[in-house]
Design a protein around this motif. Structure first.
Motif, mmCIF file in Angstrom:
data_model
loop_
_atom_site.group_PDB
_atom_site.id
_atom_site.type_symbol
_atom_site.label_atom_id
_atom_site.label_comp_id
_atom_site.label_asym_id
_atom_site.label_seq_id
_atom_site.Cartn_x
_atom_site.Cartn_y
_atom_site.Cartn_z
ATOM 1 N N ALA A 150 39.247 39.289 62.593
ATOM 2 C CA ALA A 150 39.252 40.497 63.439
ATOM 3 C C ALA A 150 38.012 41.358 63.220
ATOM 4 C CB ALA A 150 40.535 41.297 63.214
ATOM 5 N N GLY A 151 36.896 40.730 62.891
ATOM 6 C CA GLY A 151 35.657 41.481 62.710
ATOM 7 C C GLY A 151 35.542 42.208 61.379
ATOM 8 N N LEU A 152 36.459 41.955 60.450
ATOM 9 C CA LEU A 152 36.397 42.610 59.137
ATOM 10 C C LEU A 152 35.332 41.939 58.271
ATOM 11 C CD1 LEU A 152 40.213 43.029 58.363
ATOM 12 C CD2 LEU A 152 38.641 44.741 59.291
ATOM 13 N N ASN A 153 34.715 42.712 57.420
ATOM 14 C CA ASN A 153 33.742 42.222 56.450
ATOM 15 C C ASN A 153 34.498 41.497 55.339
ATOM 16 O OD1 ASN A 153 31.174 42.158 55.007
ATOM 17 N ND2 ASN A 153 32.130 43.671 53.662
ATOM 18 N N LEU A 154 34.069 40.286 54.988
ATOM 19 C CA LEU A 154 34.747 39.511 53.944
ATOM 20 C C LEU A 154 34.041 39.704 52.609
ATOM 21 C CD1 LEU A 154 35.414 36.152 55.816
ATOM 22 C CD2 LEU A 154 36.898 38.138 55.621
ATOM 23 N N GLU A 155 34.847 39.888 51.542
ATOM 24 C CA GLU A 155 34.340 40.031 50.185
ATOM 25 C C GLU A 155 35.244 39.256 49.236
ATOM 26 O OE1 GLU A 155 32.490 44.540 50.567
ATOM 27 O OE2 GLU A 155 34.343 44.262 49.451
ATOM 28 N N ALA A 156 34.660 38.823 48.104
ATOM 29 C CA ALA A 156 35.429 38.119 47.075
ATOM 30 C C ALA A 156 35.090 38.732 45.718
ATOM 31 C CB ALA A 156 35.099 36.634 47.081
ATOM 32 N N TYR A 157 36.128 38.869 44.873
ATOM 33 C CA TYR A 157 35.972 39.513 43.571
ATOM 34 C C TYR A 157 36.523 38.624 42.465
ATOM 35 C CZ TYR A 157 35.011 43.845 46.050
ATOM 36 O OH TYR A 157 34.448 44.808 46.859
ATOM 37 N N VAL A 158 35.757 38.514 41.385
ATOM 38 C CA VAL A 158 36.217 37.889 40.152
ATOM 39 C C VAL A 158 36.313 39.018 39.134
ATOM 40 C CG1 VAL A 158 35.710 36.249 38.311
ATOM 41 C CG2 VAL A 158 35.123 35.677 40.678
ATOM 42 N N CYS A 159 37.509 39.251 38.617
ATOM 43 C CA CYS A 159 37.732 40.318 37.633
ATOM 44 C C CYS A 159 37.675 39.719 36.239
ATOM 45 C CB CYS A 159 39.099 40.955 37.842
ATOM 46 S SG CYS A 159 39.331 41.604 39.492
ATOM 47 N N THR A 160 36.698 40.171 35.457
ATOM 48 C CA THR A 160 36.494 39.625 34.119
ATOM 49 C C THR A 160 36.456 40.760 33.097
ATOM 50 O OG1 THR A 160 34.098 39.656 34.492
ATOM 51 C CG2 THR A 160 35.250 37.572 34.901
ATOM 52 N N PRO A 161 36.649 40.431 31.822
ATOM 53 C CA PRO A 161 36.619 41.456 30.776
ATOM 54 C C PRO A 161 35.247 42.135 30.687
ATOM 55 C CG PRO A 161 37.461 39.373 29.920
ATOM 56 C CD PRO A 161 36.935 39.100 31.285
ATOM 57 N N ALA A 162 35.239 43.354 30.200
ATOM 58 C CA ALA A 162 33.995 44.116 30.037
ATOM 59 C C ALA A 162 33.029 43.410 29.090
ATOM 60 C CB ALA A 162 34.304 45.518 29.531
ATOM 61 N N ASN A 185 38.039 48.055 57.394
ATOM 62 C CA ASN A 185 36.664 47.571 57.285
ATOM 63 C C ASN A 185 36.529 46.214 56.609
ATOM 64 O OD1 ASN A 185 35.313 50.010 58.337
ATOM 65 N ND2 ASN A 185 36.216 50.960 56.532
ATOM 66 N N ASP A 186 37.294 45.986 55.543
ATOM 67 C CA ASP A 186 37.064 44.830 54.679
ATOM 68 C C ASP A 186 38.329 43.997 54.461
ATOM 69 O OD1 ASP A 186 34.336 45.615 54.045
ATOM 70 O OD2 ASP A 186 35.233 47.208 52.850
ATOM 71 N N PHE A 187 38.102 42.707 54.284
ATOM 72 C CA PHE A 187 39.158 41.770 53.898
ATOM 73 C C PHE A 187 38.689 41.159 52.585
ATOM 74 C CE2 PHE A 187 41.856 38.124 53.729
ATOM 75 C CZ PHE A 187 42.940 38.381 54.554
ATOM 76 N N CYS A 188 39.433 41.391 51.485
ATOM 77 C CA CYS A 188 38.970 41.040 50.144
ATOM 78 C C CYS A 188 39.904 40.054 49.450
ATOM 79 C CB CYS A 188 38.863 42.301 49.287
ATOM 80 S SG CYS A 188 37.812 43.572 50.021
ATOM 81 N N PHE A 189 39.304 39.052 48.826
ATOM 82 C CA PHE A 189 40.002 38.056 48.017
ATOM 83 C C PHE A 189 39.713 38.382 46.555
ATOM 84 C CE2 PHE A 189 38.892 36.148 52.058
ATOM 85 C CZ PHE A 189 39.998 35.397 52.411
ATOM 86 N N VAL A 190 40.756 38.379 45.699
ATOM 87 C CA VAL A 190 40.575 38.796 44.307
ATOM 88 C C VAL A 190 41.220 37.795 43.355
ATOM 89 C CG1 VAL A 190 40.932 40.643 42.614
ATOM 90 C CG2 VAL A 190 40.606 41.226 45.038
ATOM 91 N N GLU A 191 40.465 37.445 42.302
ATOM 92 C CA GLU A 191 40.975 36.567 41.248
ATOM 93 C C GLU A 191 40.831 37.264 39.899
ATOM 94 O OE1 GLU A 191 42.420 33.612 38.820
ATOM 95 O OE2 GLU A 191 42.735 33.955 40.953
ATOM 96 N N PHE A 192 41.946 37.349 39.158
ATOM 97 C CA PHE A 192 41.949 37.925 37.811
ATOM 98 C C PHE A 192 41.562 36.872 36.772
ATOM 99 C CE2 PHE A 192 45.206 41.121 39.335
ATOM 100 C CZ PHE A 192 44.467 42.245 39.022
ATOM 101 N N LYS A 193 40.644 37.228 35.899
ATOM 102 C CA LYS A 193 40.334 36.450 34.699
ATOM 103 C C LYS A 193 40.204 37.432 33.528
ATOM 104 C CE LYS A 193 40.250 32.230 36.176
ATOM 105 N NZ LYS A 193 41.621 31.795 36.341
ATOM 106 N N LEU A 194 41.040 38.450 33.521
ATOM 107 C CA LEU A 194 40.934 39.534 32.537
ATOM 108 C C LEU A 194 41.525 39.193 31.179
ATOM 109 C CD1 LEU A 194 41.713 42.482 34.953
ATOM 110 C CD2 LEU A 194 39.522 41.966 33.861
ATOM 111 N N ASN A 195 42.268 38.113 31.074
ATOM 112 C CA ASN A 195 42.864 37.739 29.787
ATOM 113 C C ASN A 195 41.955 36.816 28.978
ATOM 114 O OD1 ASN A 195 45.208 39.255 30.061
ATOM 115 N ND2 ASN A 195 46.155 37.680 31.324
ATOM 116 N N ALA A 196 40.781 36.525 29.501
ATOM 117 C CA ALA A 196 39.836 35.664 28.789
ATOM 118 C C ALA A 196 39.395 36.344 27.492
ATOM 119 C CB ALA A 196 38.628 35.377 29.659
ATOM 120 N N THR A 197 39.336 35.583 26.417
ATOM 121 C CA THR A 197 38.998 36.177 25.120
ATOM 122 C C THR A 197 37.785 35.556 24.448
ATOM 123 O OG1 THR A 197 40.566 34.685 24.046
ATOM 124 C CG2 THR A 197 41.375 36.891 24.641
#
Length: 196
Positions: free
Chosen positions: A151-163, A105-117
């Motif tokens: 190929a008709g997949l839904n595109l999504e992008a994610y930024v992963c950040t600290p809580a 269903n989906d094609f997802c791009f992901v970037e980690f920024k979890l070490n930000a303090t």
């Protein structure tokens, strides 16, 4: 031919080294971690240790922090490609996102920024802008290589950040709206994806 097969064939035709980086995950729930600048699927974790495959060899590493992962749930078959880093599809150089994954269903791009303090608003804003720029660089390259054919997949992008990052504030909403207008892709600030 399924959409998953079509996108894999298209990626293989347009990225000569694609097969060297593709990993297929069959577990319905799993996590991805950034370890030493490289994204890995966690094979297993227990207490404060996690196991990843480095060059095909299962490696146990201490210091597992469950708040610094991207979780994927309700999955059937997920294809995973590390993008950035020494063993990534695009390697070092222009700043790219950390990994992509896709299913039927989906094609997802992901970037980690979890070490930000830093809790400062300016540092948070700059971190988010940098993450979005890395996603933009990767999406632009994939759009070019694939002629925007996913190929008709839904595109999504994610930024992963600290809580600790404030969610849904005006700074983030501006980035989200601009990203959607520029790329036609929904941008999320979250550390998980529930597959359909």
């Amino acid at each position: 031919m399924s959409k998953l097969d079509v996108i894999k064939e298209h990626l293989s035709d347009n990225f000569t080294n694609f097969a060297n980086f593709l990993e297929i995950e069959l577990k319905s729930e799993f996590s991805v971690i950034d370890y030493q600048g490289q994204s890995f699927i966690i094979v297993q974790f227990q207490d404060n240790t996690f196991t990843i495959k480095i060059n095909g060899v299962e490696t146990v590493i201490n210091g597992f922090d469950s708040s610094k992962v991207f979780n994927i749930s309700n999955a059937k078959i997920v294809d995973f490609i590390p993008i950035d880093g020494k063993n990534g599809l695009l390697g070092f150089g222009t700043s790219h996102c950390d990994f992509v994954f896709f299913d039927e269903n989906d094609f997802c791009f992901v970037e980690f920024k979890l070490n930000a303090t830093s809790p400062e608003e300016r540092a948070i804003r700059n971190n988010r802008k940098k993450a979005v720029k890395q996603l933009e660089n990767t999406i632009s390259w994939f759009n070019y290589k694939l002629a925007k054919n996913y190929a008709g997949l839904n595109l999504e992008a994610y930024v992963c950040t600290p809580a600790s990052y404030p969610r849904f504030n005006s700074s983030w909403q501006e980035l989200e709206i601009s990203f959607l207008e520029d790329y036609g892709i929904k941008l999320f600030e979250r550390n998980d994806k529930t597959c359909q």
